[in-house]
Design a protein around this motif. Structure first.
Motif, mmCIF file in Angstrom:
data_model
loop_
_atom_site.group_PDB
_atom_site.id
_atom_site.type_symbol
_atom_site.label_atom_id
_atom_site.label_comp_id
_atom_site.label_asym_id
_atom_site.label_seq_id
_atom_site.Cartn_x
_atom_site.Cartn_y
_atom_site.Cartn_z
ATOM 1 N N TYR A 25 0.975 -1.037 0.573
ATOM 2 C CA TYR A 25 0.443 0.062 0.261
ATOM 3 C C TYR A 25 0.370 1.388 -0.398
ATOM 4 O O TYR A 25 0.688 2.820 -1.272
ATOM 5 N N PRO A 26 1.902 1.003 1.552
ATOM 6 C CA PRO A 26 2.380 2.827 0.963
ATOM 7 C C PRO A 26 3.966 2.685 -0.231
ATOM 8 O O PRO A 26 4.191 3.927 -1.080
ATOM 9 N N GLU A 27 3.766 1.369 -0.504
ATOM 10 C CA GLU A 27 5.060 1.521 -1.449
ATOM 11 C C GLU A 27 4.602 1.529 -3.186
ATOM 12 O O GLU A 27 5.265 2.474 -4.013
ATOM 13 N N VAL A 28 3.396 1.423 -3.357
ATOM 14 C CA VAL A 28 2.312 2.333 -4.932
ATOM 15 C C VAL A 28 2.157 3.632 -4.617
ATOM 16 O O VAL A 28 1.971 4.396 -6.364
ATOM 17 N N GLY A 29 2.408 4.287 -3.167
ATOM 18 C CA GLY A 29 2.277 5.775 -3.857
ATOM 19 C C GLY A 29 2.742 6.719 -4.878
ATOM 20 O O GLY A 29 2.391 8.052 -4.859
ATOM 21 N N ASN A 30 3.977 6.100 -5.561
ATOM 22 C CA ASN A 30 4.890 7.181 -6.202
ATOM 23 C C ASN A 30 5.199 6.467 -7.421
ATOM 24 O O ASN A 30 5.719 7.509 -8.440
ATOM 25 N N ILE A 31 4.270 5.721 -8.124
ATOM 26 C CA ILE A 31 4.722 4.677 -9.692
ATOM 27 C C ILE A 31 4.000 5.402 -10.597
ATOM 28 O O ILE A 31 2.652 6.025 -10.474
ATOM 29 N N ASP A 32 5.073 5.105 -11.590
ATOM 30 C CA ASP A 32 3.673 5.817 -12.711
ATOM 31 C C ASP A 32 3.853 3.956 -13.790
ATOM 32 O O ASP A 32 3.290 3.672 -14.527
ATOM 33 N N LEU A 33 4.132 3.461 -13.741
ATOM 34 C CA LEU A 33 3.690 1.966 -14.108
ATOM 35 C C LEU A 33 4.620 0.541 -13.245
ATOM 36 O O LEU A 33 5.296 0.555 -12.454
ATOM 37 N N LEU A 34 3.377 -0.629 -12.946
ATOM 38 C CA LEU A 34 3.101 -1.854 -12.122
ATOM 39 C C LEU A 34 2.610 -2.388 -12.938
ATOM 40 O O LEU A 34 1.538 -2.580 -14.170
ATOM 41 N N PHE A 35 3.413 -3.933 -12.960
ATOM 42 C CA PHE A 35 3.422 -4.909 -13.500
ATOM 43 C C PHE A 35 3.405 -6.038 -12.667
ATOM 44 O O PHE A 35 3.794 -6.412 -11.613
ATOM 45 N N ASN A 36 2.109 -6.784 -12.841
ATOM 46 C CA ASN A 36 1.987 -7.499 -12.181
ATOM 47 C C ASN A 36 2.310 -9.016 -12.032
ATOM 48 O O ASN A 36 1.952 -9.688 -13.485
ATOM 49 N N THR A 37 2.527 -10.276 -11.500
ATOM 50 C CA THR A 37 3.147 -11.161 -12.542
ATOM 51 C C THR A 37 2.490 -12.349 -10.938
ATOM 52 O O THR A 37 2.837 -14.094 -10.867
ATOM 53 N N ILE A 38 1.756 -12.077 -10.046
ATOM 54 C CA ILE A 38 1.249 -12.861 -8.840
ATOM 55 C C ILE A 38 0.030 -13.171 -9.595
ATOM 56 O O ILE A 38 -0.850 -12.606 -9.553
ATOM 57 N N PRO A 39 -0.336 -14.051 -9.333
ATOM 58 C CA PRO A 39 -1.769 -14.905 -9.515
ATOM 59 C C PRO A 39 -2.852 -15.227 -8.319
ATOM 60 O O PRO A 39 -4.045 -15.430 -8.639
ATOM 61 N N THR A 40 -2.652 -14.130 -7.786
ATOM 62 C CA THR A 40 -3.414 -14.063 -6.208
ATOM 63 C C THR A 40 -3.640 -13.151 -6.384
ATOM 64 O O THR A 40 -3.115 -11.760 -6.551
ATOM 65 N N MET A 41 -4.999 -12.416 -6.146
ATOM 66 C CA MET A 41 -5.887 -10.854 -5.954
ATOM 67 C C MET A 41 -4.174 -10.139 -4.527
ATOM 68 O O MET A 41 -4.275 -10.710 -3.184
ATOM 69 N N ILE A 42 -3.529 -8.922 -5.140
ATOM 70 C CA ILE A 42 -2.380 -8.586 -4.485
ATOM 71 C C ILE A 42 -2.706 -6.949 -4.894
ATOM 72 O O ILE A 42 -2.843 -6.279 -3.523
#
Length: 299
Positions: A207-224
């Protein structure tokens, strides 16, 4: 060589064309099911309708990347006819036969188990997954470039998961000059990500880590990437979910909040079917050659 080995290829997409060509070169006896609308003609192969009698002589049955759906249907982009893998067909296979696919749903697993037929899932293999991570990363980059108005260079990118795909994705972004944050669960992955110059963090702190991102790439196959996490993601950010369906993102809430989120499984077959097909063909041929070598030694 696979001289004398009967290979049936049932359904699939452009990747299967490379598989067909490989087995022709290895002198296998190749029968195609679900390729009646294929514009390209292969010499030395047979096109047939599904028939239990034909299955009685098959040593190897190759299915598409996702073998069947939950009712046994097999997809093929080269046929307008419905194909279904039934118990009658499976029970017609010789007991020494093997079924190969990328990943199997419960229907196919149960069908093979009920008939005593060995099932091989290629995507469970590290080599296949690592090779496929390359076109996956390239395809994800293509999507990112097409759907943003910034360069990768200088952007803040986040990769969730540091497995085979996550590792390649993070390394590719880093090579283009992005600041790369990597979400991990294991201490050894944290250490490796730090050693490689990434900015690692534990996914429990997402939650706190996403505050300043431009792009997010998820590879985890569970609801994260949950609704709560999305509330802290900047509106400018783009989410590209590379996990298998249904992904690990709350797409409904992302849309509601005005954040673009895209589910993109199966990129190798979409952006680089020839390369992905060659990867599958090489591994399949090696596995089958080894298997039938062992059988001939015993006999």
């Amino acid at each position: 060589m696979l001289t004398g080995i009967s290979v049936a290829i049932m359904g699939g997409d452009a990747r299967q064309l490379e598989v067909i060509q490989k087995f022709i070169e290895l002198d296998a006896t190749v029968t195609l099911f679900g390729f009646d609308n294929l514009g390209r003609q292969f010499s030395g192969v047979s096109n047939a309708k599904l028939d239990p009698m034909l299955f009685q002589t098959v040593d190897v049955l190759i299915l598409p990347v996702v073998g069947t759906d939950d009712s046994g249907q097999v997809e093929s982009i080269f046929s307008s006819e419905e194909m279904r893998l039934t118990d009658e067909l499976m029970s017609s296979l010789p007991k020494h036969a093997k079924v190969y696919t990328g990943m199997a749903k419960s229907f196919l697993k149960k069908l093979c188990a009920a008939n005593g037929i060995e099932l091989v899932e290629l995507f469970e293999r590290d080599d296949i997954a690592i090779y496929n991570s390359i076109p996956t990363a390239e395809g994800a980059l293509m999507m990112a470039i097409q759907n943003t108005d910034i360069t990768i260079h200088g952007s803040v990118c986040m990769v969730l998961g540091f497995g085979r795909t996550g590792f390649t994705m993070a390394k590719t972004l880093q090579g283009l000059g992005a600041t790369v944050k990597v979400g991990v669960r294991k201490p050894e992955h944290f250490a490796r990500a730090w050693e490689m110059g990434f900015q690692p963090f534990y996914t429990k702190d997402l939650y706190p880590e996403v505050g300043n991102i431009d792009l997010l790439f998820n590879t985890i196959p569970t609801m994260i990437v949950t609704a709560q996490v999305i509330t802290n993601i900047p509106h400018r950010a783009l989410i590209i979910d590379l996990a298998s369906k249904p992904g690990g993102t709350d797409f409904r809430f992302a849309e509601k909040r005005g954040i673009k989120a895209m589910l993109a499984p199966g990129l190798p077959g979409i952006v680089a079917p020839k390369t992905a097909g060659r990867i599958m063909a090489k591994t399949l041929s090696q596995l089958i050659e080894e298997d039938f070598k062992d059988r001939s030694d015993v006999e």
